[in-house]
Design a protein around this motif. Structure first.
Motif, short mmCIF file in Angstrom:
data_model
loop_
_atom_site.label_atom_id
_atom_site.label_comp_id
_atom_site.label_asym_id
_atom_site.label_seq_id
_atom_site.Cartn_x
_atom_site.Cartn_y
_atom_site.Cartn_z
N LEU A 1 0.83 -1.20 0.00
CA LEU A 1 0.00 0.00 0.00
C LEU A 1 0.87 1.26 0.00
N THR B 1 -9.70 8.12 0.93
CA THR B 1 -9.00 7.09 0.16
C THR B 1 -9.11 5.72 0.82
N TRP B 2 -8.84 5.64 2.12
CA TRP B 2 -8.83 4.34 2.80
C TRP B 2 -10.18 3.62 2.73
N VAL C 1 -8.36 -4.22 -0.11
CA VAL C 1 -7.79 -4.80 1.11
C VAL C 1 -8.31 -6.21 1.32
N TYR D 1 -3.56 -2.50 -5.46
CA TYR D 1 -3.78 -1.25 -4.72
C TYR D 1 -3.68 -0.04 -5.65
N PHE E 1 -6.55 10.78 3.22
CA PHE E 1 -6.32 9.34 3.11
C PHE E 1 -7.21 8.56 4.07
N ARG E 2 -7.32 9.06 5.29
CA ARG E 2 -8.07 8.32 6.31
C ARG E 2 -9.57 8.30 6.03
N LEU F 1 -10.61 1.89 -0.53
CA LEU F 1 -9.74 0.75 -0.78
C LEU F 1 -10.20 -0.51 -0.06
#
Length: 345
Positions: A138, A258-259, A266, A228, A254-255, A262
């Motif tokens: 990642l 984006t996260w 994952v 990823y 990102f938190r 994903l």
């Protein structure tokens, strides 16, 4: 309502009744009943021809699938069922005769310290490689996502190249690199004035499993990184821009944006990495052959060793059934947990 509108409504009602019952509008009516109500047929010839073509195409597709299905049945399904049968026997893998011993093989497995050592190593390699590979992949994918221009393809190729080499070949290369006497790693340490750091990397029982873990992580990273990277590039930029307008910094973007996006990647990567970790064999076979002693044996190598090396095919079959159950249960449980995260995201 006009007469024409009433006639159209009556036609629609009668047509619906015909399609549901399969009877004509005048079926069962007394003689002399009015016959000026339009009749709607049960199905058109075009629909019938389309259904016939679909059925023919389905048989053609089945014909293409059949050879591969037969091979899969002969090579995977039937041997797996036979392995379940042999797990209740004392077959040595060579002689045509064997006796049924009930659950004795499973009882011996549960009380075998060697087997539980293999389970411990498998957990370390399976879970450890899954977590480490996904974290590193990642991070690399996030860096590659920022690369633009002509260097983008070069860096992606460099990251993916190790996954094109078989685990057997990579393990062989690492075996020579880590050799105690002439390996490049110890030679570099001695030349750098650190001879006390030179170690028998593959012969020291305290570190050999962690060395195998490092080599395994080095092997599995390429495909995970690309998965990823593909998901990162599918994140809607409108959401990212909206978060930045609201004052979010890069870490918050990102938190919170984006996260969650994903989550699917994952799940896929963790599942694939766990399955690969549970069934590690090539690296152990090439690097240590389970040694020193039985210290670095995994469940897959343990099955091979007792089944073919010690001529205890019945006992090895029982161990294979246990490994199958471990893989199924752990994979299903991990998927269930990670799918919940996808729904929440």
């Amino acid at each position: 309502m006009t007469d024409q509108s009433a006639l159209q409504g009556q036609t629609a009602v009668v047509g619906t009744a015909v399609r549901l019952s399969g009877e004509g509008p005048l079926d069962g009516a007394p003689d002399g009943a009015a016959d000026d109500v339009p009749f709607v047929p049960h199905g058109s010839q075009r629909e019938k021809r389309r259904t016939g073509r679909f059925r023919s195409a389905r048989w053609v597709m089945l014909g293409f699938i059949a050879p591969a299905l037969v091979i899969y049945l002969l090579m995977v399904i039937i041997p797996s069922i036979q392995s379940l049968q042999l797990s209740f026997t004392d077959w040595d893998g060579i002689s045509p005769d064997y006796d049924y011993v009930g659950t004795r093989n499973y009882e011996e497995i549960l009380t075998s310290g060697r087997f539980w050592n293999a389970v411990k190593n498998t957990l370390i390699l399976g879970l450890g490689s899954a977590v480490i590979v996904n974290a590193i992949s990642l991070a690399v994918a996030l860096m590659l996502d920022k690369v633009v221009g002509r260097w983008q393809g070069l860096f992606r190729t460099a990251v993916y190249l190790p996954s094109l080499v078989s685990a057997f070949i990579l393990a062989t290369v690492w075996k020579y690199l880590l050799n105690y006497n002439f390996g490049a790693v110890n030679t570099f340490l001695r030349d750098a004035g650190l001879p006390e750091w030179a170690r028998d990397w593959l012969g020291d029982s305290t570190i050999v499993v962690w060395v195998i873990l490092f080599i395994t992580c080095f092997t599995l990273g390429g495909n995970t990184t690309l998965i990823y990277l593909a998901n990162l590039q599918s994140v809607p930029q409108e959401l990212v821009e909206a978060a930045r307008i609201d004052g979010a910094n890069s870490r918050q973007v990102f938190r919170h944006v984006t996260w969650p996006m994903l989550a699917g990647a994952v799940t896929v990567n963790m599942t694939l990495a766990m399955i690969a970790g549970w069934t590690i064999f090539d690296q152990v076979m090439v690097l240590t052959s389970g040694g020193p002693g039985f210290v670095s044996e995994t469940m897959a190598f343990f099955i091979y060793k007792v089944g073919f090396g010690e001529y205890r095919a019945g006992f090895g079959s029982a161990a294979a059934i246990v490994l199958f159950l471990v893989v199924i249960v752990s994979t299903v449980a991990a998927n269930a947990y990670m799918r919940k995260r996808e729904i929440q995201a």
